[in-house]
Design a protein around this motif. Structure first.
Motif, PDB file in Angstrom:
ATOM      1  N   VAL A 138      -1.224   9.215  -0.755  1.00  0.00           N
ATOM      2  CA  VAL A 138      -1.595   7.866  -0.303  1.00  0.00           C
ATOM      3  C   VAL A 138      -2.159   7.035  -1.439  1.00  0.00           C
ATOM      4  O   VAL A 138      -1.932   5.820  -1.513  1.00  0.00           O
ATOM      5  CB  VAL A 138      -2.598   7.944   0.873  1.00  0.00           C
ATOM      6  N   ASP A 139      -2.897   7.657  -2.347  1.00  0.00           N
ATOM      7  CA  ASP A 139      -3.446   6.895  -3.476  1.00  0.00           C
ATOM      8  C   ASP A 139      -2.331   6.334  -4.354  1.00  0.00           C
ATOM      9  O   ASP A 139      -2.429   5.222  -4.868  1.00  0.00           O
ATOM     10  CB  ASP A 139      -4.371   7.792  -4.311  1.00  0.00           C
ATOM     11  N   ALA A 140      -1.245   7.089  -4.510  1.00  0.00           N
ATOM     12  CA  ALA A 140      -0.099   6.582  -5.278  1.00  0.00           C
ATOM     13  C   ALA A 140       0.551   5.408  -4.558  1.00  0.00           C
ATOM     14  O   ALA A 140       0.950   4.420  -5.197  1.00  0.00           O
ATOM     15  CB  ALA A 140       0.918   7.702  -5.501  1.00  0.00           C
ATOM     16  N   MET A 141       0.659   5.498  -3.238  1.00  0.00           N
ATOM     17  CA  MET A 141       1.216   4.377  -2.475  1.00  0.00           C
ATOM     18  C   MET A 141       0.304   3.158  -2.581  1.00  0.00           C
ATOM     19  O   MET A 141       0.778   2.033  -2.752  1.00  0.00           O
ATOM     20  CB  MET A 141       1.392   4.778  -1.009  1.00  0.00           C
ATOM     21  N   ARG A 142      -0.989   3.381  -2.503  1.00  0.00           N
ATOM     22  CA  ARG A 142      -1.939   2.263  -2.610  1.00  0.00           C
ATOM     23  C   ARG A 142      -1.835   1.597  -3.970  1.00  0.00           C
ATOM     24  O   ARG A 142      -1.863   0.357  -4.079  1.00  0.00           O
ATOM     25  CB  ARG A 142      -3.366   2.760  -2.363  1.00  0.00           C
ATOM     26  N   ALA A 143      -1.699   2.401  -5.017  1.00  0.00           N
ATOM     27  CA  ALA A 143      -1.620   1.842  -6.374  1.00  0.00           C
ATOM     28  C   ALA A 143      -0.371   0.998  -6.568  1.00  0.00           C
ATOM     29  O   ALA A 143      -0.335   0.119  -7.431  1.00  0.00           O
ATOM     30  CB  ALA A 143      -1.660   2.980  -7.401  1.00  0.00           C
ATOM     31  N   ALA A 144       0.664   1.256  -5.773  1.00  0.00           N
ATOM     32  CA  ALA A 144       1.919   0.507  -5.912  1.00  0.00           C
ATOM     33  C   ALA A 144       1.881  -0.845  -5.206  1.00  0.00           C
ATOM     34  O   ALA A 144       2.769  -1.681  -5.430  1.00  0.00           O
ATOM     35  CB  ALA A 144       3.078   1.337  -5.365  1.00  0.00           C
ATOM     36  N   LEU A 145       0.896  -1.073  -4.347  1.00  0.00           N
ATOM     37  CA  LEU A 145       0.809  -2.345  -3.622  1.00  0.00           C
ATOM     38  C   LEU A 145       0.455  -3.491  -4.564  1.00  0.00           C
ATOM     39  O   LEU A 145      -0.254  -3.309  -5.557  1.00  0.00           O
ATOM     40  CB  LEU A 145      -0.243  -2.254  -2.515  1.00  0.00           C
ATOM     41  N   ARG A 146       0.969  -4.668  -4.233  1.00  0.00           N
ATOM     42  CA  ARG A 146       0.667  -5.890  -4.966  1.00  0.00           C
ATOM     43  C   ARG A 146       0.213  -6.959  -3.973  1.00  0.00           C
ATOM     44  O   ARG A 146       0.420  -6.804  -2.761  1.00  0.00           O
ATOM     45  CB  ARG A 146       1.906  -6.390  -5.708  1.00  0.00           C
ATOM     46  N   PRO A 147      -0.332  -8.053  -4.449  1.00  0.00           N
ATOM     47  CA  PRO A 147      -0.690  -9.135  -3.518  1.00  0.00           C
ATOM     48  C   PRO A 147       0.501  -9.648  -2.720  1.00  0.00           C
ATOM     49  O   PRO A 147       0.349 -10.091  -1.579  1.00  0.00           O
ATOM     50  CB  PRO A 147      -1.254 -10.219  -4.449  1.00  0.00           C
ATOM     51  N   GLU A 148       1.710  -9.587  -3.317  1.00  0.00           N
ATOM     52  CA  GLU A 148       2.897 -10.115  -2.635  1.00  0.00           C
ATOM     53  C   GLU A 148       3.639  -9.040  -1.828  1.00  0.00           C
ATOM     54  O   GLU A 148       4.725  -9.292  -1.298  1.00  0.00           O
ATOM     55  CB  GLU A 148       3.853 -10.755  -3.649  1.00  0.00           C
ATOM     56  N   THR A 149       3.082  -7.842  -1.723  1.00  0.00           N
ATOM     57  CA  THR A 149       3.738  -6.771  -0.959  1.00  0.00           C
ATOM     58  C   THR A 149       3.782  -7.137   0.519  1.00  0.00           C
ATOM     59  O   THR A 149       2.770  -7.486   1.123  1.00  0.00           O
ATOM     60  CB  THR A 149       3.004  -5.429  -1.128  1.00  0.00           C
ATOM     61  N   LYS A 150       4.968  -7.041   1.109  1.00  0.00           N
ATOM     62  CA  LYS A 150       5.147  -7.367   2.525  1.00  0.00           C
ATOM     63  C   LYS A 150       5.567  -6.155   3.360  1.00  0.00           C
ATOM     64  O   LYS A 150       5.448  -6.194   4.582  1.00  0.00           O
ATOM     65  CB  LYS A 150       6.227  -8.458   2.680  1.00  0.00           C
ATOM     66  N   MET A 151       6.072  -5.091   2.710  1.00  0.00           N
ATOM     67  CA  MET A 151       6.593  -3.967   3.487  1.00  0.00           C
ATOM     68  C   MET A 151       6.465  -2.667   2.709  1.00  0.00           C
ATOM     69  O   MET A 151       6.547  -2.644   1.489  1.00  0.00           O
ATOM     70  CB  MET A 151       8.071  -4.213   3.839  1.00  0.00           C
ATOM     71  N   ILE A 152       6.256  -1.576   3.467  1.00  0.00           N
ATOM     72  CA  ILE A 152       6.358  -0.214   2.960  1.00  0.00           C
ATOM     73  C   ILE A 152       7.484   0.460   3.746  1.00  0.00           C
ATOM     74  O   ILE A 152       7.544   0.346   4.974  1.00  0.00           O
ATOM     75  CB  ILE A 152       5.040   0.570   3.147  1.00  0.00           C
ATOM     76  N   LEU A 153       8.374   1.168   3.048  1.00  0.00           N
ATOM     77  CA  LEU A 153       9.473   1.897   3.688  1.00  0.00           C
ATOM     78  C   LEU A 153       9.385   3.357   3.282  1.00  0.00           C
ATOM     79  O   LEU A 153       9.431   3.674   2.093  1.00  0.00           O
ATOM     80  CB  LEU A 153      10.827   1.319   3.264  1.00  0.00           C
ATOM     81  N   VAL A 154       9.259   4.243   4.263  1.00  0.00           N
ATOM     82  CA  VAL A 154       9.186   5.674   3.972  1.00  0.00           C
ATOM     83  C   VAL A 154      10.044   6.453   4.962  1.00  0.00           C
ATOM     84  O   VAL A 154      10.402   5.952   6.030  1.00  0.00           O
ATOM     85  CB  VAL A 154       7.733   6.206   4.036  1.00  0.00           C
ATOM     86  N   GLU A 155      10.366   7.681   4.586  1.00  0.00           N
ATOM     87  CA  GLU A 155      10.935   8.667   5.493  1.00  0.00           C
ATOM     88  C   GLU A 155       9.856   9.698   5.780  1.00  0.00           C
ATOM     89  O   GLU A 155       9.097  10.070   4.883  1.00  0.00           O
ATOM     90  CB  GLU A 155      12.152   9.345   4.857  1.00  0.00           C
ATOM     91  N   VAL A 156       9.779  10.173   7.015  1.00  0.00           N
ATOM     92  CA  VAL A 156       8.758  11.165   7.359  1.00  0.00           C
ATOM     93  C   VAL A 156       9.001  12.439   6.552  1.00  0.00           C
ATOM     94  O   VAL A 156       8.078  12.996   5.951  1.00  0.00           O
ATOM     95  CB  VAL A 156       8.766  11.472   8.870  1.00  0.00           C
ATOM     96  N   ILE A 157      10.250  12.908   6.568  1.00  0.00           N
ATOM     97  CA  ILE A 157      10.665  14.038   5.743  1.00  0.00           C
ATOM     98  C   ILE A 157      11.781  13.535   4.842  1.00  0.00           C
ATOM     99  O   ILE A 157      12.770  12.988   5.319  1.00  0.00           O
ATOM    100  CB  ILE A 157      11.134  15.218   6.602  1.00  0.00           C
TER     101      ILE A 157
END
Length: 396
Positions: A138-157
């Motif tokens: 999750v910390d890696a995902m958080r670090a990738a966010l920007r002010p202009e981020t509108k969406m996160i796309l992931v697969e569960v597996i």
């Protein structure tokens, strides 16, 4: 020469509706009509304005697609889901229907190969910036966010390395950041996980895979929690013509009736095959979330319980393409095909198929060598399946 006006009655055939009776068909009829006639202009207005239910033009919706969507809605505990022409159509309509120039999306770094291609090569042409990060962190995902981020796309597996996303952490992160969380639930299926119930905003499926289950349709599904987001996805899909065929929707609906039974049998086979492969002297490693040696086993158990699914990946000790090819050729009864979710087991080699667009270094970073295989386990007798793999591995 006759102009037709004096022809006998019946020689010119009008279109007529089917005659209704007091009984009804047990099997859903296929309705291939592209156009639908309305009795008046007022009725047409009512249809387009949502005051009456009806169909106008199949690109905008048709009965077989709607019925299939409602049935998957029941599985996902969703409302108003949409059937599209493929799983990638569902992914593309979600992103392009909701994002625009100047927006940013964060994807899991082990998404399906075509999803990664969309992220890395296509979205920039529409002015959409992209980043990828490790969804198990999750910390890696958080670090990738920007002010202009509108969406996160992931697969569960993830596909094909079967890593398990920290869904609780990612859901909390998306809610904290105020961004849309879209979840590709294809591998997991609603048997194991329901993204909308858990707090995600959008759930996506390649219906082609386990839900339909017979390798005879190509379809996708998407449902959003927010009706406004769902309408934006629908409007984009209709505009660019991501229309599903009625016959394929009918086939997928048929497949849904056996889906729970197929899932359970294939999952049991996958667990057995994974254990057998793990003990084979020519196999370097096996990835199956149900095994205690999987790096994300505890995370998987917390998310899906015991529904670890039908997907198994493994790597040969001789991790070369030549060795992999010998195995493929020595196991002709294992269809070598870049697909998954069929009633029969299929064998896939990501380096030469789904992830061939990545560099060797890029594949290596994901843990995909030339000796890496992904197996979509089917519902055959497990002993026969093991015999097929034994024959293939003997040639390595």
């Amino acid at each position: 020469m006759s102009d037709g006006r004096n022809e006998k009655p019946g020689t010119l055939v009008r279109r007529m509706p089917l005659r209704e009776g007091v009984s009804r068909p047990v099997v859903t009829p296929i309705q291939p009509s592209v156009v639908y006639a309305s009795p008046s202009i007022a009725t047409l207005h009512s249809q387009y304005e949502g005051r009456a239910h009806g169909y106008t033009y199949a690109r905008e919706g048709h009965p077989n697609a709607d019925l299939l969507a409602r049935k998957i809605d029941m599985l996902e505990e969703a409302e108003g889901g949409l059937i599209l022409g493929s799983g990638m159509a569902a992914v593309s309509a979600t992103i392009l229907g909701l994002l625009g120039a100047g927006d940013h999306i964060v994807g899991g770094n082990q998404l399906y190969g075509r999803s990664l291609r969309l992220m890395h090569q296509d979205l920039a042409r529409f002015g959409i910036a992209t980043s990828v990060a490790d969804p198990t962190d999750v910390d890696a995902m958080r670090a990738a966010l920007r002010p202009e981020t509108k969406m996160i796309l992931v697969e569960v597996i993830s596909n094909p390395t079967l890593r398990v996303a920290d869904m609780a952490g990612i859901i909390a992160l998306a809610q904290e950041a105020g961004v849309i969380l879209a979840v590709d639930n294809t591998f997991t299926t609603p048997v194991a996980y329901k993204p909308l119930v858990e707090g995600a905003d959008i759930t996506i499926h390649s219906v082609t895979k386990l839900l339909a289950g017979h390798s005879d349709v190509t379809l996708g599904y998407v449902a959003a929690r927010d009706p406004a987001q769902m309408k934006a996805i629908y409007d984009f899909a209709v505009t660019v013509g991501m229309t599903p065929a009625p016959n394929e929707c009918w086939l997928a609906e048929r497949g849904l009736y056996t889906f729970p039974l197929r899932f359970e049998k294939a999952q049991a086979n996958a667990a057995g095959l994974a254990d057998w492969l793990a003990d084979h002297p020519k196999v370097a490693r096996v990835l199956y979330p149900g095994r205690s040696d999987h790096p994300d086993h505890a995370m998987a158990a917390s998310i899906v319980g015991q529904a670890f699914g039908n997907m198994v990946s493994f790597e040969l000790k001789d991790a070369t393409e030549a060795a992999a090819d010998r195995m493929v050729q020595a196991a002709p009864d294992l269809p070598f095909a870049p697909t998954l979710g069929d009633v029969g087991t299929t064998l896939s080699h990501p380096a030469s198929s789904s992830h061939r667009g990545l560099t060797a270094e890029g594949r290596a970073a994901l843990g995909i060598s030339d000796g890496f295989f992904r197996v979509s386990v089917g519902i055959e007798d497990l002993d026969l399946l093991i015999a097929d793999f034994e024959g293939g591995l003997a040639a390595v």
